[in-house]
Write an enzyme that holds these catalytic residues in place. Structure first.
Site, PDB file in Angstrom:
ATOM      1  N   TYR A 217      11.720   7.731  15.245  1.00  0.00           N
ATOM      2  CA  TYR A 217      11.681   7.906  13.664  1.00  0.00           C
ATOM      3  C   TYR A 217      12.647   8.841  13.187  1.00  0.00           C
ATOM      4  CZ  TYR A 217       9.228   8.187   9.235  1.00  0.00           C
ATOM      5  OH  TYR A 217       8.773   8.258   8.007  1.00  0.00           O
TER       6      TYR A 217
ATOM      7  N   LEU B  87       9.940  11.616  23.843  1.00  0.00           N
ATOM      8  CA  LEU B  87      11.073  10.845  24.515  1.00  0.00           C
ATOM      9  C   LEU B  87      10.591  10.480  26.039  1.00  0.00           C
ATOM     10  CD1 LEU B  87      13.790   9.132  24.079  1.00  0.00           C
ATOM     11  CD2 LEU B  87      14.905  11.247  24.713  1.00  0.00           C
TER      12      LEU B  87
ATOM     13  N   ARG C   5       0.695  -1.291   0.018  1.00  0.00           N
ATOM     14  CA  ARG C   5      -0.064   0.106   0.014  1.00  0.00           C
ATOM     15  C   ARG C   5       0.761   1.395  -0.119  1.00  0.00           C
ATOM     16  NH1 ARG C   5      -1.905   0.302   6.243  1.00  0.00           N
ATOM     17  NH2 ARG C   5      -0.361   1.853   6.981  1.00  0.00           N
TER      18      ARG C   5
ATOM     19  N   ASN D 257       7.831   9.788  27.482  1.00  0.00           N
ATOM     20  CA  ASN D 257       6.856   9.061  27.537  1.00  0.00           C
ATOM     21  C   ASN D 257       7.183   7.821  26.530  1.00  0.00           C
ATOM     22  OD1 ASN D 257       5.328  10.803  28.903  1.00  0.00           O
ATOM     23  ND2 ASN D 257       4.598  11.732  27.241  1.00  0.00           N
TER      24      ASN D 257
ATOM     25  N   ASP E 176       5.569  -7.692   1.628  1.00  0.00           N
ATOM     26  CA  ASP E 176       5.240  -7.143   2.722  1.00  0.00           C
ATOM     27  C   ASP E 176       5.174  -8.019   3.922  1.00  0.00           C
ATOM     28  OD1 ASP E 176       3.601  -5.137   4.404  1.00  0.00           O
ATOM     29  OD2 ASP E 176       3.452  -3.834   2.638  1.00  0.00           O
TER      30      ASP E 176
ATOM     31  N   ASP F  16       8.399 -10.630   6.872  1.00  0.00           N
ATOM     32  CA  ASP F  16       8.628  -9.516   7.682  1.00  0.00           C
ATOM     33  C   ASP F  16      10.205  -9.093   7.524  1.00  0.00           C
ATOM     34  OD1 ASP F  16       9.374  -7.617  10.055  1.00  0.00           O
ATOM     35  OD2 ASP F  16       7.833  -8.832  11.140  1.00  0.00           O
TER      36      ASP F  16
ATOM     37  N   ASN G 198      11.698   0.420   1.410  1.00  0.00           N
ATOM     38  CA  ASN G 198      10.532   1.350   1.465  1.00  0.00           C
ATOM     39  C   ASN G 198       9.824   1.219   2.793  1.00  0.00           C
ATOM     40  OD1 ASN G 198       8.060   3.392   0.761  1.00  0.00           O
ATOM     41  ND2 ASN G 198       7.243   1.389   1.035  1.00  0.00           N
ATOM     42  N   ALA G 199       9.509  -0.107   3.224  1.00  0.00           N
ATOM     43  CA  ALA G 199       8.742  -0.356   4.379  1.00  0.00           C
ATOM     44  C   ALA G 199       9.368   0.519   5.955  1.00  0.00           C
ATOM     45  CB  ALA G 199       9.215  -1.736   4.806  1.00  0.00           C
ATOM     46  N   GLY G 200       8.386   1.080   6.214  1.00  0.00           N
ATOM     47  CA  GLY G 200       8.688   1.900   7.507  1.00  0.00           C
ATOM     48  C   GLY G 200       7.644   2.016   8.321  1.00  0.00           C
TER      49      GLY G 200
HETATM   50  P1  NAI Z   1       2.364   2.929   5.067  1.00  0.00           P
HETATM   51  O1  NAI Z   1       2.295   2.536   6.594  1.00  0.00           O
HETATM   52  O2  NAI Z   1       1.157   3.325   4.154  1.00  0.00           O
HETATM   53  O3  NAI Z   1       3.254   1.754   4.278  1.00  0.00           O
HETATM   54  C1  NAI Z   1       4.002   1.227   4.720  1.00  0.00           C
HETATM   55  C2  NAI Z   1       4.163  -0.291   4.401  1.00  0.00           C
HETATM   56  O4  NAI Z   1       5.234  -1.163   5.025  1.00  0.00           O
HETATM   57  C3  NAI Z   1       2.830  -1.254   4.801  1.00  0.00           C
HETATM   58  O5  NAI Z   1       2.244  -1.848   3.714  1.00  0.00           O
HETATM   59  C4  NAI Z   1       3.544  -2.187   5.941  1.00  0.00           C
HETATM   60  O6  NAI Z   1       2.796  -2.987   6.070  1.00  0.00           O
HETATM   61  C5  NAI Z   1       4.808  -2.361   5.447  1.00  0.00           C
HETATM   62  N1  NAI Z   1       5.596  -2.820   6.659  1.00  0.00           N
HETATM   63  C6  NAI Z   1       5.826  -2.034   7.773  1.00  0.00           C
HETATM   64  N2  NAI Z   1       6.637  -3.054   8.623  1.00  0.00           N
HETATM   65  C7  NAI Z   1       7.263  -3.950   7.728  1.00  0.00           C
HETATM   66  C8  NAI Z   1       8.165  -5.099   8.119  1.00  0.00           C
HETATM   67  N3  NAI Z   1       8.535  -5.205   9.093  1.00  0.00           N
HETATM   68  N4  NAI Z   1       8.248  -6.028   6.949  1.00  0.00           N
HETATM   69  C9  NAI Z   1       7.693  -5.626   5.712  1.00  0.00           C
HETATM   70  N5  NAI Z   1       6.940  -4.744   5.299  1.00  0.00           N
HETATM   71  C10 NAI Z   1       6.348  -3.976   6.521  1.00  0.00           C
HETATM   72  O7  NAI Z   1       3.533   4.196   4.855  1.00  0.00           O
HETATM   73  P2  NAI Z   1       4.037   5.263   3.629  1.00  0.00           P
HETATM   74  O8  NAI Z   1       3.376   6.463   4.068  1.00  0.00           O
HETATM   75  O9  NAI Z   1       3.646   4.642   2.531  1.00  0.00           O
HETATM   76  O10 NAI Z   1       5.466   5.118   4.028  1.00  0.00           O
HETATM   77  C11 NAI Z   1       6.501   4.492   3.042  1.00  0.00           C
HETATM   78  C12 NAI Z   1       7.828   5.049   3.663  1.00  0.00           C
HETATM   79  O11 NAI Z   1       7.930   6.370   3.394  1.00  0.00           O
HETATM   80  C13 NAI Z   1       8.117   4.601   5.176  1.00  0.00           C
HETATM   81  O12 NAI Z   1       9.273   4.244   5.307  1.00  0.00           O
HETATM   82  C14 NAI Z   1       8.021   6.045   5.604  1.00  0.00           C
HETATM   83  O13 NAI Z   1       8.553   6.073   6.881  1.00  0.00           O
HETATM   84  C15 NAI Z   1       8.438   7.020   4.615  1.00  0.00           C
HETATM   85  N6  NAI Z   1       7.877   8.343   4.756  1.00  0.00           N
HETATM   86  C16 NAI Z   1       6.368   8.504   4.554  1.00  0.00           C
HETATM   87  C17 NAI Z   1       6.093   9.861   4.478  1.00  0.00           C
HETATM   88  C18 NAI Z   1       4.655  10.176   4.349  1.00  0.00           C
HETATM   89  O14 NAI Z   1       4.241  11.438   4.489  1.00  0.00           O
HETATM   90  N7  NAI Z   1       3.868   9.219   4.299  1.00  0.00           N
HETATM   91  C19 NAI Z   1       6.942  11.034   4.905  1.00  0.00           C
HETATM   92  C20 NAI Z   1       8.338  10.530   5.166  1.00  0.00           C
HETATM   93  C21 NAI Z   1       8.587   9.268   4.972  1.00  0.00           C
END
Ligand code: NAI
Length: 456
Positions: free
Chosen positions: A361, A305, A228, A307, A249, A272, A296-298
């Site tokens: 983060y 800090l 996603r 709390n 994912d 994972d 990209n996963a995050g």
């Molecule tokens: P999201 O939460 O919509 O998608 C993240 C995906 O990573 C999810 O499908 C989740 O299941 C997967 N994931 C989480 N932990 C995992 C693991 N241990 N192993 C495999 N997959 C895992 O996040 P979004 O917004 O799409 O963000 C993507 C990246 O961009 C992340 O690294 C986030 O930190 C970074 N980011 C996003 C921003 C934003 O405004 N949305 C801003 C700055 C960075």
């Protein structure tokens, strides 16, 4: 979540009212579509600081925009900037490339002003200004001062230019090595990238002929967290560029991962990424190796800090940073990334600027930038693989839809384009870094943030 303010300001009464109240005036951005792959209009090629050693004309000619060059005969000490379009009365340029690589002292900076001052107003909405600079010469403090000055210039112009227009600086020594970068910056694909300074090195030895339409044809790309959000958009964009995409994912997201993979003709991998053997399992899954690895996963687990329990700290550090290091090390050690390979990791402006409630983060994302800068030269020398990072700002995803209303509005508006980015903006930037012709771009951390006011 839809940006209703952006829709409102797109109407005549909305624009009138918000202008009267002195509120931000976002412009709808011109993004890439198959039907409209280029900016509309011409490209103006200007020079400041005397004739350049760059062979730019053929590269610009291939950018997809007809080029108008300012009067020949530019000599050191004479500005070449009284610019206009190709014919009197024609619309202003869609893009301006100012070659300032020859600017070696403060006096020559006057030519930057002279070149752009007359044309800035006429640059089309969603247009591009790309300034070309030289690497800083540490043995010549006058050159270094003048070239560093270009950064402050570009970042300031980006903040004032408005109408969805972007301003970026590329430092280069070889125009042909910068072709993929210039094509990206001069296209609708870079709609949300502004105020950036991008360093481009020399051409890669093993780079073969490039297919600019399907650059990743025959290549395999793995995107983590691609079920996603931004990851799904990255997977889609790499598939558009011809890659076979592996959508990785967690098991809980297996169904979504399979759906994305099926749509793109790719495959899904449920894993994972924090598993100790994640790298080995990816290598086993792809016995022929891979060309593009997108970290990209995050996750976020926000708390101040005072709390923050240790578990919130360690889970974020593990997903966002430790697993990135672990899988990268494992895949490089196994030779699983083919020569000419690309690694793109996802940082964040929170890691560059810091953010209250995000010590975990911010630390993890700053760590990603550190990894990229340190690993890039070695990975390139030893494996022929580049390592770069994208640092998104406020992107419209489920992650940011969960942010409380007031903070969400602030995040959307506090950037030069006065709006949030879309996942596709991060995806297009990632695709440029993953491009086979981007081997000269290495160790860069490129923000996709509409020039957010947060951070440098
Ligand atoms: P999201 O939460 O919509 O998608 C993240 C995906 O990573 C999810 O499908 C989740 O299941 C997967 N994931 C989480 N932990 C995992 C693991 N241990 N192993 C495999 N997959 C895992 O996040 P979004 O917004 O799409 O963000 C993507 C990246 O961009 C992340 O690294 C986030 O930190 C970074 N980011 C996003 C921003 C934003 O405004 N949305 C801003 C700055 C960075």
């Amino acid at each position: 979540m839809a940006d209703r303010y952006l829709s409102f300001t797109a109407t005549a009464p909305g624009r009138f009212l918000t202008a009267r109240l002195g509120l931000p005036q976002p412009s709808a951005l011109n993004r890439w579509t198959a039907g409209h792959p280029s900016l509309e209009g011409h490209l103006l090629h200007l020079t400041a600081g005397g004739p350049s050693g760059l062979d730019l004309a053929p590269v610009l000619a291939r950018s997809g925009l007809p080029t108008a060059t300012e009067a020949a005969g530019a000599t050191a000490g004479s500005a070449t900037g009284s610019a206009h379009g190709p014919a009197t009365g024609s619309p202003g340029p869609a893009a301006v490339v100012l070659d300032a690589t020859g600017v070696r002292d403060v006096d020559a900076l006057a030519e930057v002003h002279a070149a752009l001052h007359p044309v800035v107003r006429s640059v089309a909405a969603s247009g591009r200004i790309v300034v070309l600079g030289a690497p800083l010469d540490t043995r010549d403090h006058h050159q270094a001062a003048a070239q560093q000055a270009l950064e402050g210039f570009v970042r300031s112009l980006g903040k004032e230019i408005g109408r969805g227009r972007t301003v970026n600086l590329v430092r280069l020594t070889d125009a042909s090595a910068a072709e993929s970068t210039l094509r990206f910056l001069l296209s609708p694909k870079s709609a949300y990238v502004s105020g950036q300074v991008i360093g481009v090195g020399t051409a890669e030895r093993h780079g073969g002929p490039v297919d600019w339409t399907l650059p990743l044809a025959g290549r395999t790309a793995l995107v983590t967290g691609a079920a996603r959000g931004i990851g799904a958009a990255v997977a889609e964009t790499l598939a558009r560029d011809g890659a076979h995409v592996v959508v990785l994912d967690v098991p809980q997201a297996a169904e979504d991962a399979r759906r994305v993979a099926a749509r793109l003709g790719g495959s899904a991998l449920t894993l994972d990424i924090t598993a100790a053997d994640a790298g080995e399992r990816i290598a086993a899954e792809l016995p022929d190796g891979l060309d593009v690895l997108i970290h990209n996963a995050g996750i976020t687990r926000d708390r101040r800090l005072v709390n923050m329990p240790a578990e919130r700290w360690s889970s974020v550090l593990d997903v966002n940073l430790a697993s990135v290091l672990r899988t990268t090390d494992a895949l490089l050690a196994k030779g699983a990334l083919r020569t000419g390979g690309r690694i793109v990791a996802t940082a964040s402006i929170a890691g560059l600027a810091g953010n209250a409630g995000q010590t975990n983060y911010g630390a993890s994302k700053a760590g990603v930038a550190g990894m990229v800068r340190a690993l890039a030269p070695r990975a390139h020398a030893e494996h022929g693989v580049t390592v770069n990072a994208v640092a998104p700002g406020f992107i419209e995803t489920k992650m940011t839809a969960a942010v409380p209303l007031f903070l969400r509005e602030a995040g959307r508006r506090m950037n030069s384009l006065a709006q949030g980015g879309l996942p596709v903006d991060v995806a297009e930037t990632t695709a440029w870094l993953a491009h086979p012709a981007s081997g000269s771009v290495n160790g860069q951390v490129v923000r996709v943030c509409g020039q957010s006011l947060l951070g440098a």
